[in-house]
Design an enzyme around this catalytic site. Structure first.
Site, mmCIF file in Angstrom:
data_model
loop_
_atom_site.group_PDB
_atom_site.id
_atom_site.type_symbol
_atom_site.label_atom_id
_atom_site.label_comp_id
_atom_site.label_asym_id
_atom_site.label_seq_id
_atom_site.Cartn_x
_atom_site.Cartn_y
_atom_site.Cartn_z
ATOM 1 N N TYR A 152 0.699 -1.548 0.254
ATOM 2 C CA TYR A 152 0.034 -0.115 0.204
ATOM 3 C C TYR A 152 0.591 1.632 0.008
ATOM 4 O O TYR A 152 0.532 1.941 -0.483
ATOM 5 C CB TYR A 152 -0.803 0.427 1.527
ATOM 6 C CG TYR A 152 -2.220 1.494 1.780
ATOM 7 C CD1 TYR A 152 -2.967 0.332 0.371
ATOM 8 C CD2 TYR A 152 -1.273 2.367 2.153
ATOM 9 C CE1 TYR A 152 -3.783 1.718 0.779
ATOM 10 C CE2 TYR A 152 -2.980 3.370 2.651
ATOM 11 C CZ TYR A 152 -4.126 2.837 0.879
ATOM 12 O OH TYR A 152 -4.202 4.231 1.579
ATOM 13 N N LYS A 156 0.662 3.684 -2.849
ATOM 14 C CA LYS A 156 0.458 5.884 -2.880
ATOM 15 C C LYS A 156 1.443 6.389 -2.956
ATOM 16 O O LYS A 156 1.394 7.682 -2.989
ATOM 17 C CB LYS A 156 0.535 6.044 -0.805
ATOM 18 C CG LYS A 156 -1.340 4.590 -0.922
ATOM 19 C CD LYS A 156 -2.055 5.032 -1.743
ATOM 20 C CE LYS A 156 -3.919 4.975 -0.959
ATOM 21 N NZ LYS A 156 -4.676 5.744 -2.663
#
Ligand code: NAP
Length: 251
Positions: A152, A156
């Site tokens: 993640y 991001k």
């Protein structure tokens, strides 16, 4: 606005995406409410229509090229050409690196990075031809690193580079591209994290608030308000930026 502009918001069935779709409708946009399951979009669409706005439910997996193409065909046919895109759809597959599976990695990259790529590529055609557009990507404070989120945080952080490059490429066509990096926002995503850790969600929020300089957790409306600013005329000279909306420098 003289004529109604069209906004596309992904992951808009709930959470930050739903709040953003509602806020953009209040700002006068007709909104394509996009999520994996078209039926799940009904609540957001209803809320917008109840407020006197216009919305269209669109079922689309943002990581699937054919579905993205079909979604834009539907949006253009039923609402018109979109000037605004908010790449908000997201998933978590948290695990420490040594336990992270290939699928945990690929699923997160597919939704966040491939999804934002496919949606932006489809949207920019309309925006550049019209000479005006706004793309807002949802990054996260996790881009700075977060235990258990190698997938993640990489996605991001990747979205921040993606944002800056699109800003460079699309600026001459009147299109700005920015990212918002939220801190802790109360949604089903953070509720699921609390559940996975075996913590009561209220307690989890209280503990998180103690670590945040403004001493509260965020609400989806905090992010929706920032999106509304970035897609408005007051933000026309802001492009390629990442705004941390986290109650402090990094939440
Ligand atoms: P959420 O409540 O989990 O909502 C995410 C939505 O995205 C869900 O409706 C989900 O649908 C949809 N979605 C997932 N995969 C999709 C796909 N392939 N195609 C289309 N839609 C898809 O999450 P949220 O908390 O509102 O987060 C929204 C965004 O902000 C995400 O990008 C997230 O990473 C980011 N963010 C959130 C926080 C936070 O604290 N909440 C902090 C920083 C960044 P299903 O329900 O069908 O899965």
């Amino acid at each position: 606005m003289t004529e109604t502009k069209i906004a596309v918001v992904t992951g808009a069935a709930r959470g930050i995406g739903a709040a953003t779709a509602r806020r953009l409708a209040q700002e006068g946009f007709a909104v394509a409410v996009c999520d994996l399951d078209e039926a799940a979009c009904a609540e957001t669409v209803q809320a917008i229509e109840d407020g006197g706005g216009r919305a269209l439910a669109v079922g689309v997996d943002v990581s699937d090229t054919a579905q993205v193409t079909a979604a834009f065909e539907k949006i253009v046919a039923e609402l018109g050409r979109p000037q605004v895109l908010v790449n908000n759809a997201g998933i978590l597959r948290d695990n420490l690196l040594f336990k992270m599976t290939d699928d945990d990695w690929d699923a997160v990259m597919d939704v966040h990075l491939r999804g934002a790529f496919l949606m932006s590529r489809a949207a920019q055609k309309h925006m550049t031809e019209m000479g005006w557009g706004r793309i807002v990507n949802l990054s996260s404070v996790s881009a700075l690193g977060n235990r258990g989120q190698a997938n993640y945080s990489a996605a991001k952080a990747g979205l921040q580079g993606f944002t800056k490059t699109l800003a460079i490429e699309l600026g001459r066509f009147g299109v700005t591209v920015n990212a918002i990096a939220p801190g802790f926002i109360v949604t089903e995503m953070t509720a699921a994290t609390a559940a996975r850790m075996g913590t009561d969600f209220e307690e989890f929020q209280k503990a998180a608030a103690q670590q945040i300089p403004v001493r509260r957790v965020g609400r989806p409306e905090d992010i929706a308000g920032t999106v509304a600013f970035l897609v408005g005329e007051d933000a026309s000279f802001i492009s390629g930026q990442v705004i941390y909306v986290a109650g402090g420098p990094r939440g």
